[in-house]
Design a protein around this motif. Sequence first.
Motif, PDB file in Angstrom:
ATOM      1  N   TYR A  61       0.809  -1.224   0.000  1.00 42.08           N
ATOM      2  CA  TYR A  61       0.000   0.000   0.000  1.00 42.08           C
ATOM      3  C   TYR A  61       0.843   1.276   0.000  1.00 42.08           C
ATOM      4  CZ  TYR A  61      -4.251  -2.689   0.958  1.00 42.08           C
ATOM      5  OH  TYR A  61      -5.318  -3.553   0.868  1.00 42.08           O
ATOM      6  N   LEU A  84     -10.145  -2.399  -0.915  1.00 40.54           N
ATOM      7  CA  LEU A  84     -10.764  -1.566   0.109  1.00 40.54           C
ATOM      8  C   LEU A  84     -11.461  -2.416   1.174  1.00 40.54           C
ATOM      9  CD1 LEU A  84     -11.740   1.184   1.234  1.00 40.54           C
ATOM     10  CD2 LEU A  84     -13.736   0.968  -0.276  1.00 40.54           C
ATOM     11  N   TYR A  88      -6.210  -0.683  -5.460  1.00 38.40           N
ATOM     12  CA  TYR A  88      -5.988  -1.331  -4.174  1.00 38.40           C
ATOM     13  C   TYR A  88      -7.302  -1.843  -3.572  1.00 38.40           C
ATOM     14  CZ  TYR A  88      -1.150   0.400  -3.611  1.00 38.40           C
ATOM     15  OH  TYR A  88       0.197   0.639  -3.733  1.00 38.40           O
ATOM     16  N   TYR A 110     -12.895  -2.033  -4.286  1.00 40.82           N
ATOM     17  CA  TYR A 110     -11.591  -1.380  -4.459  1.00 40.82           C
ATOM     18  C   TYR A 110     -11.657   0.083  -4.060  1.00 40.82           C
ATOM     19  CZ  TYR A 110     -10.627  -5.685  -6.860  1.00 40.82           C
ATOM     20  OH  TYR A 110     -10.486  -7.024  -7.141  1.00 40.82           O
ATOM     21  N   ARG A 111     -10.500   0.641  -3.738  1.00 43.69           N
ATOM     22  CA  ARG A 111     -10.429   2.041  -3.311  1.00 43.69           C
ATOM     23  C   ARG A 111     -10.816   3.002  -4.424  1.00 43.69           C
ATOM     24  NH1 ARG A 111      -4.976   2.714   0.474  1.00 43.69           N
ATOM     25  NH2 ARG A 111      -5.554   1.144   2.031  1.00 43.69           N
ATOM     26  N   SER A 112     -10.641   2.571  -5.655  1.00 47.40           N
ATOM     27  CA  SER A 112     -11.007   3.401  -6.804  1.00 47.40           C
ATOM     28  C   SER A 112     -11.410   2.494  -7.946  1.00 47.40           C
ATOM     29  CB  SER A 112      -9.829   4.286  -7.224  1.00 47.40           C
ATOM     30  OG  SER A 112      -8.712   3.484  -7.596  1.00 47.40           O
TER      31      SER A 112
END
Length: 241
Positions: A117, A131, A129, A165-167
């Motif tokens: 990360y 989440l 990444y 996911y984070r994005s």
Amino acid sequence: MRLRSALSALALLVLAAPAWASMPTVLVFSKTTGWRHDSIPTAVAAVQRVAMQESLYSNATEDASVFTAEGLRGYRAVIFVNTTGDVLDAAQQQALHDFIEGGGGYMGVHSAADTEYDWPWYGELVGAYFLSHPPGLQTTRVQFTQDGIAANGREWKVTDEIYNYRSNPRAQVQVLATVTEADYEGGTMGGDHPISWCHAQGKGRAWYTGLGHDVPLYSDPTFLRHLARGLRYVSSRADDC
């Protein structure tokens, strides 16, 4: 006479060499410093079987010391199988960076997105990444963008741990598969939820699938075809990912 005998002996050794000796190679890496999946032994064995079927000899390790310029020499691609946490030190990170940017391949399976990360370049490499994930295993429909993976058309019903996911990576990658959040509880990405994708990274190639938590998945023909497609792409045996 001695020279002739030596040459004859060398010829016999060449003829007796196993078929994989001339195959391109891939490195299967499964080190964890965070959560450790019970599926790792099964996953590594399955990836190695798929690699052999694709005429790719594979070495499997959890020893990060292989990540040097010399240690990666001769490999076509590295495959992160359910890695977690900080698995490479600064020098090892540089070796992976140089390997990929110089034309090597990277393939990430499931929690490869739950790895490194604090290394922005790795975030670009993996694409997005991890989440969170809904509790337990849930069933959803996977929509592939290409033919030849799902048995019937491009849709496949799967039971697995479905990552959020984070994005959303869609703007930076070629999305290969999405999941249907309406089928299960706990999705956070809405109507566009990529679960597999590929992209160029420098002179190299990257491919990722978010599936691969559950042991039975590694004997599912559809998932194995999915992995095979990724292996062909990252090893530069096919341009279509």
